[in-house]
Design a protein around this motif. Structure first.
Motif, PDB file in Angstrom:
ATOM      1  N   SER A 101      51.857  36.980  31.617  1.00 22.59           N
ATOM      2  CA  SER A 101      50.868  37.018  32.693  1.00 22.59           C
ATOM      3  C   SER A 101      50.555  35.615  33.203  1.00 22.59           C
ATOM      4  CB  SER A 101      49.587  37.701  32.216  1.00 22.59           C
ATOM      5  OG  SER A 101      48.954  36.940  31.222  1.00 22.59           O
ATOM      6  N   GLY A 102      50.035  35.594  34.411  1.00 17.92           N
ATOM      7  CA  GLY A 102      49.594  34.359  35.040  1.00 17.92           C
ATOM      8  C   GLY A 102      48.508  34.680  36.045  1.00 17.92           C
ATOM      9  N   THR A 103      47.987  33.670  36.688  1.00 19.84           N
ATOM     10  CA  THR A 103      47.017  33.852  37.755  1.00 19.84           C
ATOM     11  C   THR A 103      47.363  32.900  38.892  1.00 19.84           C
ATOM     12  OG1 THR A 103      45.477  32.197  36.895  1.00 19.84           O
ATOM     13  CG2 THR A 103      45.123  34.485  36.178  1.00 19.84           C
ATOM     14  N   ALA A 104      46.858  33.224  40.059  1.00 23.10           N
ATOM     15  CA  ALA A 104      47.049  32.359  41.229  1.00 23.10           C
ATOM     16  C   ALA A 104      45.692  32.108  41.874  1.00 23.10           C
ATOM     17  CB  ALA A 104      47.994  33.002  42.231  1.00 23.10           C
ATOM     18  N   THR A 105      45.363  30.841  42.063  1.00 27.78           N
ATOM     19  CA  THR A 105      44.165  30.460  42.804  1.00 27.78           C
ATOM     20  C   THR A 105      44.625  29.933  44.149  1.00 27.78           C
ATOM     21  OG1 THR A 105      42.918  29.938  40.809  1.00 27.78           O
ATOM     22  CG2 THR A 105      42.128  28.956  42.866  1.00 27.78           C
ATOM     23  N   VAL A 106      44.177  30.596  45.216  1.00 26.49           N
ATOM     24  CA  VAL A 106      44.562  30.219  46.578  1.00 26.49           C
ATOM     25  C   VAL A 106      43.344  29.600  47.248  1.00 26.49           C
ATOM     26  CG1 VAL A 106      45.393  31.068  48.799  1.00 26.49           C
ATOM     27  CG2 VAL A 106      46.277  32.062  46.676  1.00 26.49           C
ATOM     28  N   THR A 107      43.517  28.393  47.779  1.00 29.70           N
ATOM     29  CA  THR A 107      42.467  27.708  48.532  1.00 29.70           C
ATOM     30  C   THR A 107      42.869  27.740  50.003  1.00 29.70           C
ATOM     31  OG1 THR A 107      42.047  26.246  46.659  1.00 29.70           O
ATOM     32  CG2 THR A 107      41.190  25.553  48.807  1.00 29.70           C
ATOM     33  N   VAL A 108      41.993  28.279  50.849  1.00 27.83           N
ATOM     34  CA  VAL A 108      42.272  28.414  52.278  1.00 27.83           C
ATOM     35  C   VAL A 108      41.481  27.350  53.029  1.00 27.83           C
ATOM     36  CG1 VAL A 108      42.219  29.962  54.262  1.00 27.83           C
ATOM     37  CG2 VAL A 108      42.682  30.884  51.972  1.00 27.83           C
ATOM     38  N   VAL A 109      42.196  26.591  53.873  1.00 26.53           N
ATOM     39  CA  VAL A 109      41.573  25.500  54.642  1.00 26.53           C
ATOM     40  C   VAL A 109      41.981  25.599  56.114  1.00 26.53           C
ATOM     41  CG1 VAL A 109      41.496  23.938  52.651  1.00 26.53           C
ATOM     42  CG2 VAL A 109      43.459  23.883  54.190  1.00 26.53           C
ATOM     43  N   ASP A 110      41.191  24.975  56.962  1.00 23.22           N
ATOM     44  CA  ASP A 110      41.559  24.752  58.357  1.00 23.22           C
ATOM     45  C   ASP A 110      41.280  23.290  58.667  1.00 23.22           C
ATOM     46  OD1 ASP A 110      38.800  24.541  58.786  1.00 23.22           O
ATOM     47  OD2 ASP A 110      38.668  26.297  60.076  1.00 23.22           O
ATOM     48  N   SER A 111      41.311  22.917  59.924  1.00 29.14           N
ATOM     49  CA  SER A 111      41.120  21.509  60.283  1.00 29.14           C
ATOM     50  C   SER A 111      39.726  20.995  59.931  1.00 29.14           C
ATOM     51  CB  SER A 111      41.389  21.299  61.773  1.00 29.14           C
ATOM     52  OG  SER A 111      40.496  22.095  62.540  1.00 29.14           O
ATOM     53  N   GLY A 112      38.773  21.907  59.703  1.00 31.01           N
ATOM     54  CA  GLY A 112      37.410  21.490  59.383  1.00 31.01           C
ATOM     55  C   GLY A 112      37.057  21.576  57.905  1.00 31.01           C
ATOM     56  N   GLY A 113      37.988  22.019  57.079  1.00 32.25           N
ATOM     57  CA  GLY A 113      37.692  22.137  55.650  1.00 32.25           C
ATOM     58  C   GLY A 113      38.038  23.517  55.126  1.00 32.25           C
ATOM     59  N   ASN A 128      35.623  33.850  53.434  1.00 36.63           N
ATOM     60  CA  ASN A 128      35.838  35.210  53.936  1.00 36.63           C
ATOM     61  C   ASN A 128      37.216  35.446  54.558  1.00 36.63           C
ATOM     62  OD1 ASN A 128      33.233  36.111  53.162  1.00 36.63           O
ATOM     63  ND2 ASN A 128      32.403  35.067  54.946  1.00 36.63           N
ATOM     64  N   ALA A 129      38.214  34.698  54.132  1.00 39.83           N
ATOM     65  CA  ALA A 129      39.599  34.970  54.556  1.00 39.83           C
ATOM     66  C   ALA A 129      40.188  35.999  53.597  1.00 39.83           C
ATOM     67  CB  ALA A 129      40.431  33.693  54.540  1.00 39.83           C
ATOM     68  N   THR A 149      44.499  41.921  46.247  1.00 39.22           N
ATOM     69  CA  THR A 149      43.867  41.720  47.548  1.00 39.22           C
ATOM     70  C   THR A 149      42.441  41.256  47.304  1.00 39.22           C
ATOM     71  OG1 THR A 149      45.182  43.524  48.484  1.00 39.22           O
ATOM     72  CG2 THR A 149      43.261  42.828  49.725  1.00 39.22           C
ATOM     73  N   LYS A 150      42.132  40.081  47.823  1.00 43.02           N
ATOM     74  CA  LYS A 150      40.789  39.523  47.636  1.00 43.02           C
ATOM     75  C   LYS A 150      40.357  38.792  48.908  1.00 43.02           C
ATOM     76  CE  LYS A 150      40.267  39.071  42.705  1.00 43.02           C
ATOM     77  NZ  LYS A 150      41.112  40.064  42.294  1.00 43.02           N
ATOM     78  N   GLN A 151      39.097  38.351  48.922  1.00 47.13           N
ATOM     79  CA  GLN A 151      38.583  37.491  49.982  1.00 47.13           C
ATOM     80  C   GLN A 151      38.166  36.172  49.366  1.00 47.13           C
ATOM     81  OE1 GLN A 151      35.959  40.477  52.293  1.00 47.13           O
ATOM     82  NE2 GLN A 151      36.318  38.737  53.637  1.00 47.13           N
ATOM     83  N   THR A 152      38.292  35.113  50.168  1.00 42.25           N
ATOM     84  CA  THR A 152      37.845  33.820  49.676  1.00 42.25           C
ATOM     85  C   THR A 152      36.316  33.786  49.664  1.00 42.25           C
ATOM     86  OG1 THR A 152      37.964  32.871  51.904  1.00 42.25           O
ATOM     87  CG2 THR A 152      39.885  32.562  50.465  1.00 42.25           C
ATOM     88  N   GLY A 153      35.778  33.060  48.700  1.00 45.43           N
ATOM     89  CA  GLY A 153      34.328  32.888  48.595  1.00 45.43           C
ATOM     90  C   GLY A 153      33.866  31.738  49.471  1.00 45.43           C
ATOM     91  N   GLN A 154      32.631  31.341  49.290  1.00 46.16           N
ATOM     92  CA  GLN A 154      32.059  30.237  50.065  1.00 46.16           C
ATOM     93  C   GLN A 154      32.827  28.937  49.853  1.00 46.16           C
ATOM     94  OE1 GLN A 154      29.709  30.393  52.406  1.00 46.16           O
ATOM     95  NE2 GLN A 154      29.689  32.601  52.095  1.00 46.16           N
TER      96      GLN A 154
END
Length: 170
Positions: free
Chosen positions: A29-41, A45-46, A59-64
């Protein structure tokens, strides 16, 4: 399978068992942490979707903090799809070989939406001038031109409820 080291993304189904022993293939087993960014940081909620062989695994949503972390998943390669209203969808791959981190960049986008309003009561539908086009949840309203046309720019990847009104019409 309930184990701290091994797992399966999907249940293993056995039918017509004729042997006393059944081998169940498992993966580390493993896990994946995905960080979602745009030009502003970081982007909250992605939607973050991991899939393999045409099936969604997580299937998840990004937090704050703009991050989403899977539960335990099988190690190996996955498709990764990230989307949010007003942004272009980002599709990429991710390889889970333990606990991995991946940063995904989203770009804001818009698309031109063109409308033509006609009265189809006539054999050749006639364009309707001065019909009002409104969008639920948006302050934008349009008024059609003599050719029945109107256009505007709207953010991508978003559903819109459009209402068209004109005096004398239902």
């Amino acid at each position: 399978i309930q184990d701290d080291t091994y797992m399966r993304n999907f249940p293993f189904v056995v039918e017509n068992v004729t042997e006393e022993t059944v081998e169940v293939p498992v993966s580390r087993s493993g896990t994946a942490t995905v960080t979602v960014v745009d030009s502003g940081g970081r982007v909250s909620n992605a939607k973050v979707w991991l899939y393999r062989d045409g099936r969604y695994v997580d299937t998840k949503q990004t937090g704050q903090n703009g991050q989403s972390t899977t539960g335990p998943i099988e190690r190996g390669g996955y498709g990764l799809q990230v989307l949010k209203n007003g942004y272009y969808t980002n599709e990429t791959d991710i390889s889970v070989g333990g606990d991995v981190n991946k940063t995904v960049r989203l770009r804001r986008g818009s698309v031109e939406a063109a409308f033509t309003v006609t009265d189809d009561h006539f054999d050749d539908p006639r364009p309707l001038e001065n019909a009002t086009i409104s969008f639920q949840g948006r302050a934008t309203t349009l008024s059609t031109l003599p050719d029945g046309g109107a256009s505007t720019t709207l953010p991508v990847n978003q559903e819109y409820t459009v209402t068209i009104t004109k005096d004398g019409y239902e």
